[in-house]
Design a protein around this motif. Structure first.
Motif, short mmCIF file in Angstrom:
data_model
loop_
_atom_site.label_atom_id
_atom_site.label_comp_id
_atom_site.label_asym_id
_atom_site.label_seq_id
_atom_site.Cartn_x
_atom_site.Cartn_y
_atom_site.Cartn_z
N ARG A 192 -3.59 -7.80 0.23
CA ARG A 192 -3.03 -6.59 -0.39
C ARG A 192 -4.00 -6.01 -1.42
O ARG A 192 -4.11 -4.80 -1.57
N CYS A 193 -4.67 -6.90 -2.14
CA CYS A 193 -5.62 -6.44 -3.15
C CYS A 193 -6.77 -5.68 -2.50
O CYS A 193 -7.20 -4.64 -3.01
N PHE A 194 -7.26 -6.17 -1.38
CA PHE A 194 -8.33 -5.46 -0.66
C PHE A 194 -7.86 -4.07 -0.23
O PHE A 194 -8.59 -3.08 -0.36
N VAL A 195 -6.64 -3.98 0.28
CA VAL A 195 -6.11 -2.68 0.72
C VAL A 195 -6.02 -1.72 -0.47
O VAL A 195 -6.38 -0.54 -0.37
N PHE A 196 -5.53 -2.22 -1.60
CA PHE A 196 -5.42 -1.40 -2.80
C PHE A 196 -6.79 -0.95 -3.28
O PHE A 196 -7.00 0.21 -3.66
N ARG A 197 -7.76 -1.87 -3.24
CA ARG A 197 -9.11 -1.54 -3.69
C ARG A 197 -9.75 -0.46 -2.83
O ARG A 197 -10.52 0.36 -3.35
N MET A 198 -9.46 -0.45 -1.54
CA MET A 198 -10.02 0.59 -0.68
C MET A 198 -9.70 1.98 -1.21
O MET A 198 -10.57 2.86 -1.25
N ALA A 199 -8.45 2.17 -1.59
CA ALA A 199 -8.03 3.48 -2.10
C ALA A 199 -8.62 3.77 -3.47
O ALA A 199 -9.22 4.82 -3.68
N VAL A 200 -8.45 2.84 -4.40
CA VAL A 200 -8.87 3.07 -5.78
C VAL A 200 -10.39 3.17 -5.89
O VAL A 200 -10.93 4.13 -6.48
N GLU A 201 -11.10 2.21 -5.32
CA GLU A 201 -12.55 2.20 -5.49
C GLU A 201 -13.24 3.26 -4.64
O GLU A 201 -14.34 3.72 -4.98
N GLY A 202 -12.62 3.66 -3.55
CA GLY A 202 -13.18 4.76 -2.77
C GLY A 202 -13.22 6.03 -3.59
O GLY A 202 -14.24 6.73 -3.65
N ASP A 203 -12.12 6.34 -4.26
CA ASP A 203 -12.07 7.54 -5.10
C ASP A 203 -12.96 7.40 -6.33
O ASP A 203 -13.57 8.39 -6.78
N ALA A 204 -13.05 6.19 -6.88
CA ALA A 204 -13.94 5.98 -8.02
C ALA A 204 -15.39 6.25 -7.63
O ALA A 204 -16.15 6.87 -8.39
#
Length: 244
Positions: free
Chosen positions: A105-117
């Motif tokens: 789940r953390c990887f999935v969340f990171r995809m969204a957050v870090e992609g935009d960052a």
């Protein structure tokens, strides 16, 4: 094919707090991981699992649906649930089974957050922030070149991602990564440990992905930076759970 019996003694359900479906997920995932439920094996029916594990059928159904969404099992009409894939070998040597769902789940969340960052970093970066990202990338290059002698590089990997968040110019990206540092570190540590016992191409691919993120930020290519970061985080997840 005769289905093996579920051996609850092999992996007892945790008594720790948490949603029941999480514990059922962990339990069935553990059965798959250690080979009690091999690929192509049919799982016991939902009511049988519910009775065996002492939970309601809806709880079992929720856990099985999540296992399906993670690509580990699939339903065949009229035949029930079947195992379609086992997590990559050695994954469970470095992380307890109970942490696997949250790592995913953390990887999935990171995809969204870090992609935009990364996209914002491409837009807002200046010479100083770009130089900091490049310095961390160079440190990672050195560690990769040194192989085992260079160490795992977990802190450097975390710093690379944090430095990109800082370059975005939005402190909330930095604060989000800071609050998730422990959870992110587990995934990074797991990935890099696995890289030491698998072909060298594995860690080289990860570093090439880091470089593509940097190059997109350097070129101020917002869409490219977003895609490169999302691809990197998703590929990191796959390298753990699919042996990619």
């Amino acid at each position: 094919m005769k289905k093996p019996a579920m051996k609850s003694a092999e992996l007892p359900l945790s008594s720790s707090t948490g949603r029941l479906s999480d514990r059922i997920y962990d339990h069935v995932l553990g059965q798959i991981a250690i080979g009690i439920l091999p690929v192509n094996c049919r799982l016991p029916p939902e009511n049988g699992l519910a009775e065996l594990l002492g939970v309601s059928r809806p709880v079992v159904r929720e856990a099985l649906t999540r296992l399906r969404d993670d690509g580990l099992i699939a339903s065949r009409q009229g035949a029930g649930w079947f195992v379609t894939r086992c997590p990559a070998a050695n994954a469970f040597d470095f992380a307890p089974v109970s942490s696997i769902p949250d790592i995913q789940r953390c990887f999935v969340f990171r995809m969204a957050v870090e992609g935009d960052a990364a996209a914002l970093a491409a837009r807002n970066r200046d010479r100083q922030s770009l130089r900091r990202i490049q310095q961390v990338l160079t440190r990672l290059d050195t560690m990769v070149a040194q192989g085992r002698e260079g160490g795992l590089g977990v802190e450097e990997d975390l710093l690379f991602h944090r430095t990109i968040a800082e370059a975005s110019g939005n402190r909330f990206f930095v604060e989000t990564l800071t609050s998730l540092r422990e959870q992110i570190a587990i995934g990074v540590n797991l990935n890099r440990n696995l890289s030491l016992i698998q072909p060298r191409g594995r860690i080289l691919r990860g570093q090439q992905e880091h470089r593509r993120v940097f190059e997109a930020i350097e070129a101020q290519d917002e869409d490219g930076a977003r895609r490169a970061m999302r691809t990197h985080v998703e590929n990191a997840r796959k390298r753990i759970f699919e042996g990619g």
